[in-house]
Write a protein that holds these residues in place. Sequence first.
Motif, PDB file in Angstrom:
ATOM      1  N   ILE A  19      21.867 -28.316  88.569  1.00 46.88           N
ATOM      2  CA  ILE A  19      20.732 -28.732  87.752  1.00 46.88           C
ATOM      3  C   ILE A  19      21.225 -29.483  86.513  1.00 46.88           C
ATOM      4  O   ILE A  19      22.403 -29.416  86.155  1.00 46.88           O
ATOM      5  CB  ILE A  19      19.869 -27.528  87.304  1.00 46.88           C
ATOM      6  N   ASP A  20      20.308 -30.185  85.877  1.00 44.45           N
ATOM      7  CA  ASP A  20      20.603 -30.861  84.616  1.00 44.45           C
ATOM      8  C   ASP A  20      20.132 -29.973  83.473  1.00 44.45           C
ATOM      9  O   ASP A  20      18.943 -29.641  83.386  1.00 44.45           O
ATOM     10  CB  ASP A  20      19.893 -32.219  84.553  1.00 44.45           C
ATOM     11  N   LEU A  21      21.058 -29.598  82.608  1.00 47.39           N
ATOM     12  CA  LEU A  21      20.723 -28.793  81.443  1.00 47.39           C
ATOM     13  C   LEU A  21      20.543 -29.700  80.229  1.00 47.39           C
ATOM     14  O   LEU A  21      21.278 -30.679  80.069  1.00 47.39           O
ATOM     15  CB  LEU A  21      21.832 -27.774  81.150  1.00 47.39           C
ATOM     16  N   PRO A  22      19.590 -29.385  79.380  1.00 52.82           N
ATOM     17  CA  PRO A  22      19.397 -30.214  78.181  1.00 52.82           C
ATOM     18  C   PRO A  22      20.482 -29.931  77.153  1.00 52.82           C
ATOM     19  O   PRO A  22      21.121 -28.875  77.154  1.00 52.82           O
ATOM     20  CB  PRO A  22      18.030 -29.754  77.665  1.00 52.82           C
ATOM     21  N   LYS A  23      20.688 -30.865  76.270  1.00 53.33           N
ATOM     22  CA  LYS A  23      21.592 -30.669  75.150  1.00 53.33           C
ATOM     23  C   LYS A  23      21.034 -29.555  74.265  1.00 53.33           C
ATOM     24  O   LYS A  23      19.814 -29.434  74.100  1.00 53.33           O
ATOM     25  CB  LYS A  23      21.692 -31.983  74.364  1.00 53.33           C
ATOM     26  N   ALA A  24      21.903 -28.752  73.704  1.00 53.63           N
ATOM     27  CA  ALA A  24      21.447 -27.630  72.876  1.00 53.63           C
ATOM     28  C   ALA A  24      22.147 -27.658  71.524  1.00 53.63           C
ATOM     29  O   ALA A  24      23.357 -27.869  71.439  1.00 53.63           O
ATOM     30  CB  ALA A  24      21.724 -26.305  73.565  1.00 53.63           C
ATOM     31  N   ARG A  25      21.370 -27.445  70.468  1.00 52.42           N
ATOM     32  CA  ARG A  25      21.925 -27.329  69.113  1.00 52.42           C
ATOM     33  C   ARG A  25      22.129 -25.846  68.835  1.00 52.42           C
ATOM     34  O   ARG A  25      21.182 -25.054  68.878  1.00 52.42           O
ATOM     35  CB  ARG A  25      20.966 -27.943  68.087  1.00 52.42           C
ATOM     36  N   VAL A  26      23.381 -25.460  68.574  1.00 55.50           N
ATOM     37  CA  VAL A  26      23.676 -24.045  68.398  1.00 55.50           C
ATOM     38  C   VAL A  26      24.434 -23.812  67.102  1.00 55.50           C
ATOM     39  O   VAL A  26      25.159 -24.683  66.608  1.00 55.50           O
ATOM     40  CB  VAL A  26      24.507 -23.482  69.583  1.00 55.50           C
ATOM     41  N   ALA A  27      24.245 -22.625  66.549  1.00 54.96           N
ATOM     42  CA  ALA A  27      25.091 -22.130  65.468  1.00 54.96           C
ATOM     43  C   ALA A  27      26.131 -21.230  66.123  1.00 54.96           C
ATOM     44  O   ALA A  27      25.812 -20.448  67.019  1.00 54.96           O
ATOM     45  CB  ALA A  27      24.265 -21.348  64.452  1.00 54.96           C
ATOM     46  N   TYR A  28      27.369 -21.347  65.690  1.00 54.00           N
ATOM     47  CA  TYR A  28      28.402 -20.550  66.347  1.00 54.00           C
ATOM     48  C   TYR A  28      29.267 -19.809  65.328  1.00 54.00           C
ATOM     49  O   TYR A  28      29.527 -20.281  64.229  1.00 54.00           O
ATOM     50  CB  TYR A  28      29.281 -21.419  67.250  1.00 54.00           C
ATOM     51  N   HIS A  29      29.683 -18.619  65.753  1.00 51.69           N
ATOM     52  CA  HIS A  29      30.693 -17.831  65.057  1.00 51.69           C
ATOM     53  C   HIS A  29      31.931 -17.856  65.948  1.00 51.69           C
ATOM     54  O   HIS A  29      31.827 -17.605  67.153  1.00 51.69           O
ATOM     55  CB  HIS A  29      30.263 -16.372  64.890  1.00 51.69           C
ATOM     56  N   VAL A  83      29.623 -19.633  59.615  1.00 51.91           N
ATOM     57  CA  VAL A  83      28.845 -20.189  60.717  1.00 51.91           C
ATOM     58  C   VAL A  83      28.775 -21.700  60.592  1.00 51.91           C
ATOM     59  O   VAL A  83      28.628 -22.240  59.499  1.00 51.91           O
ATOM     60  CB  VAL A  83      27.417 -19.606  60.713  1.00 51.91           C
ATOM     61  N   ASP A  84      28.897 -22.387  61.720  1.00 50.91           N
ATOM     62  CA  ASP A  84      28.758 -23.836  61.714  1.00 50.91           C
ATOM     63  C   ASP A  84      27.875 -24.245  62.881  1.00 50.91           C
ATOM     64  O   ASP A  84      27.531 -23.430  63.746  1.00 50.91           O
ATOM     65  CB  ASP A  84      30.117 -24.522  61.796  1.00 50.91           C
ATOM     66  N   ILE A  85      27.521 -25.511  62.918  1.00 52.45           N
ATOM     67  CA  ILE A  85      26.634 -26.066  63.940  1.00 52.45           C
ATOM     68  C   ILE A  85      27.429 -26.948  64.889  1.00 52.45           C
ATOM     69  O   ILE A  85      28.326 -27.680  64.471  1.00 52.45           O
ATOM     70  CB  ILE A  85      25.507 -26.910  63.301  1.00 52.45           C
ATOM     71  N   LEU A  86      27.124 -26.860  66.169  1.00 52.39           N
ATOM     72  CA  LEU A  86      27.673 -27.799  67.136  1.00 52.39           C
ATOM     73  C   LEU A  86      26.618 -28.093  68.190  1.00 52.39           C
ATOM     74  O   LEU A  86      25.621 -27.369  68.318  1.00 52.39           O
ATOM     75  CB  LEU A  86      28.968 -27.299  67.765  1.00 52.39           C
ATOM     76  N   PHE A 140      17.427 -25.651  60.914  1.00 55.95           N
ATOM     77  CA  PHE A 140      18.297 -24.531  60.537  1.00 55.95           C
ATOM     78  C   PHE A 140      19.543 -25.049  59.826  1.00 55.95           C
ATOM     79  O   PHE A 140      20.194 -25.992  60.279  1.00 55.95           O
ATOM     80  CB  PHE A 140      18.705 -23.727  61.770  1.00 55.95           C
ATOM     81  N   VAL A 141      19.893 -24.427  58.703  1.00 52.68           N
ATOM     82  CA  VAL A 141      21.066 -24.812  57.923  1.00 52.68           C
ATOM     83  C   VAL A 141      22.096 -23.693  58.005  1.00 52.68           C
ATOM     84  O   VAL A 141      21.799 -22.541  57.668  1.00 52.68           O
ATOM     85  CB  VAL A 141      20.692 -25.086  56.453  1.00 52.68           C
ATOM     86  N   ALA A 142      23.295 -24.021  58.458  1.00 55.59           N
ATOM     87  CA  ALA A 142      24.349 -23.022  58.582  1.00 55.59           C
ATOM     88  C   ALA A 142      24.949 -22.708  57.222  1.00 55.59           C
ATOM     89  O   ALA A 142      24.930 -23.536  56.303  1.00 55.59           O
ATOM     90  CB  ALA A 142      25.434 -23.528  59.525  1.00 55.59           C
ATOM     91  N   SER A 143      25.508 -21.514  57.093  1.00 54.62           N
ATOM     92  CA  SER A 143      26.164 -21.123  55.849  1.00 54.62           C
ATOM     93  C   SER A 143      27.287 -20.152  56.181  1.00 54.62           C
ATOM     94  O   SER A 143      27.367 -19.615  57.287  1.00 54.62           O
ATOM     95  CB  SER A 143      25.168 -20.467  54.882  1.00 54.62           C
ATOM     96  N   GLY A 144      28.141 -19.927  55.188  1.00 54.60           N
ATOM     97  CA  GLY A 144      29.257 -19.028  55.406  1.00 54.60           C
ATOM     98  C   GLY A 144      30.200 -19.566  56.466  1.00 54.60           C
ATOM     99  O   GLY A 144      30.477 -20.761  56.533  1.00 54.60           O
TER     100      GLY A 144
END
Length: 326
Positions: free
Chosen positions: A176-186, A252-255, A246-250
């Motif tokens: 299947i085709d998965l959509p792009k996802a904006r995630v916060a990651y630790h 945590v970052d966004i990818l 959503f704004v990451a802090s500490g």
Amino acid sequence: MTTKPSAQVSRAEYARRINRVLNYIDAHLDQPLDGAQLADIANFSRFHFHRIFATWMGETLGSYAQRRRLEKAAFRLSCGSHETVLETALATGFHSGEAFARAFKLKFGCTPSTWRSTTLQRLKMQASAIGQQPGNQESNPDQVFSNIHQEGEPALGESDVSYRLTETCAMDVRIIDLPKARVAYHRLIGPYGPAIGEFWRGTIAPWMHSNGLSDETCYGIGHDDPSLTPANKCRYDACVEVPAHFVASGQVDILALPGGRYAVASFKGKAKVLGNAWIWLTREWMPSSGLQCDDRPCFEMFSATTALDPHTGEFSCDICIPVRAL
């Protein structure tokens, strides 16, 4: 008056900046890496960046990039694709087959061709030995696929309880085709295994609750193969999908997780056999599918609210492998 940041806040900011550099390096292993550009990505002084990186990572920037190129090359060689050794060398940033062969033998003790032939032969023997242990963590080049949620269990090894590969062979695989996802990651850096389950329980779940993200989709990404990467340097990202505002802090970052074509298999069972599901997919299903894994990250996708059945202890997730034509 400027408030001096606490040591904890300062270290979190350092971690976030270095993680951006590590992500960039992994995405550009086939290209020359410029120290000044990497310093700018991290927003550190160009003059001091190499020292900062070496102090934080325990290895120099050059050593890290060389190690990652060789680990990526070893993984590609073990995947059974039709690319030549020279193509693997060029795809991982080496300018010639000779330079690649010298560096590869220095690290792994054999030529790239020998690595490929012996690895594939070993995997065929292991996959055909139904009921036998899937492999020794010290020598299994695709152990990267069994790195999550072995809660309370050791990593797969010769001393572990054996589970028949046939237990996971009933999974349906969808392309299947998965959509792009904006995630916060630790990010967790260290040995895979029980620590990952504790990371989700002790760090991620409280963070999700405090940020109103408990109902969002979660992703687990193991970036490294512990048969190739030193255990204390393995990287695991616990990711949670977040909205655009959503704004990451500490720390945590966004990818952005890239979308596109994926092979997706739904797993339900005890978390300690999740690794066997990965093994079956990569050793049994993939070679006969007409597809191969590409360089996008593999991950497990699940809902934190429904992933674990409190009555049976079973874990549910979708195993997602990025694929392209063979």
